[in-house]
Enzyme design. Structure first.
Site, PDB file in Angstrom:
ATOM      1  N   LYS A  10       0.831  -1.216   0.000  1.00  0.00           N
ATOM      2  CA  LYS A  10       0.000   0.000   0.000  1.00  0.00           C
ATOM      3  C   LYS A  10       0.864   1.264   0.000  1.00  0.00           C
ATOM      4  O   LYS A  10       2.079   1.202   0.224  1.00  0.00           O
ATOM      5  CB  LYS A  10      -0.930  -0.043   1.222  1.00  0.00           C
ATOM      6  N   TYR A  50     -12.260  -1.526  -3.605  1.00  0.00           N
ATOM      7  CA  TYR A  50     -12.790  -1.778  -2.265  1.00  0.00           C
ATOM      8  C   TYR A  50     -14.315  -1.629  -2.205  1.00  0.00           C
ATOM      9  O   TYR A  50     -14.859  -1.382  -1.124  1.00  0.00           O
ATOM     10  CB  TYR A  50     -12.126  -0.842  -1.254  1.00  0.00           C
ATOM     11  N   ASN A 113      -2.114  -0.059   6.984  1.00  0.00           N
ATOM     12  CA  ASN A 113      -1.637  -1.370   7.449  1.00  0.00           C
ATOM     13  C   ASN A 113      -0.729  -2.071   6.431  1.00  0.00           C
ATOM     14  O   ASN A 113      -0.675  -3.290   6.357  1.00  0.00           O
ATOM     15  CB  ASN A 113      -2.812  -2.245   7.907  1.00  0.00           C
ATOM     16  N   HIS A 116      -2.173  -5.512   1.592  1.00  0.00           N
ATOM     17  CA  HIS A 116      -3.465  -6.187   1.417  1.00  0.00           C
ATOM     18  C   HIS A 116      -3.226  -7.608   0.956  1.00  0.00           C
ATOM     19  O   HIS A 116      -2.273  -7.869   0.223  1.00  0.00           O
ATOM     20  CB  HIS A 116      -4.288  -5.440   0.347  1.00  0.00           C
ATOM     21  N   GLU A 127      -9.539 -10.108  -7.869  1.00  0.00           N
ATOM     22  CA  GLU A 127      -8.560  -9.062  -7.551  1.00  0.00           C
ATOM     23  C   GLU A 127      -7.331  -9.140  -8.454  1.00  0.00           C
ATOM     24  O   GLU A 127      -6.786  -8.110  -8.858  1.00  0.00           O
ATOM     25  CB  GLU A 127      -8.157  -9.164  -6.074  1.00  0.00           C
TER      26      GLU A 127
END
Ligand code: CMP
Length: 141
Positions: A10, A50, A113, A116, A127
């Protein structure tokens, strides 16, 4: 069963220069990288990725975060890749992640975080194709 999963390093991972360390940890855990690219998602693209979280209170902020800089989507291959990758990265909230996991080591918050990982076989396929065409992946052996 050999599986493929989608990982995304990310924007916080790229900004903080953890990319090399995290990729090293992924490869050392036995994952083969079969696809990799660097992208900057606009808000529309991040929102589509998302979309399942559209009704959640954190959706708007998540979309802003995921479109705030460069990301590195990776397609990873391994026996039980989906489950094993989620184990390697740890819980969504770094405060709850096991020691030694990617999120425990590097993540700052539930949102920021670092990484993913797909949560099911069905989502992994969707995805992977969100970011990659078959041409961009090492063919299945
Ligand atoms: P990821 O595994 O990419 O899946 C959805 C993302 O939403 C998650 O990682 C976090 O970045 C974010 N997220 C999940 N729960 C929360 C929360 N409670 N507050 C803020 N962000 C969240």
């Amino acid at each position: 069963m050999v599986q493929r999963t989608l990982a995304i390093l990310k924007p916080d991972c790229v900004r903080k220069n953890f990319t090399g360390k995290v990729i090293d940890q992924i490869v050392n855990a036995g994952f083969k990288i079969v696809g990799m690219k660097m992208v900057t998602m606009d808000a529309k693209t991040a929102g589509e990725f998302y979309a399942v979280h559209k009704e959640r209170p954190f959706y708007k902020s998540l979309v802003e975060f995921m479109s705030s800089g460069r990301c590195i989507p990776l397609v990873l291959e391994k026996e039980r890749a989906i489950e094993d990758f989620r184990e390697l990265i740890g819980a969504t909230d770094p405060a709850e992640a096991e020691s030694g996991t990617v999120r425990k080591l590097y993540a700052e918050s539930k949102q920021d975080n670092i990484v993913h990982g797909s949560d099911s076989q069905e989502n992994a396929v969707t995805e992977i194709h969100f970011f990659f065409s078959e041409r961009e992946l090492i063919p299945n052996s």
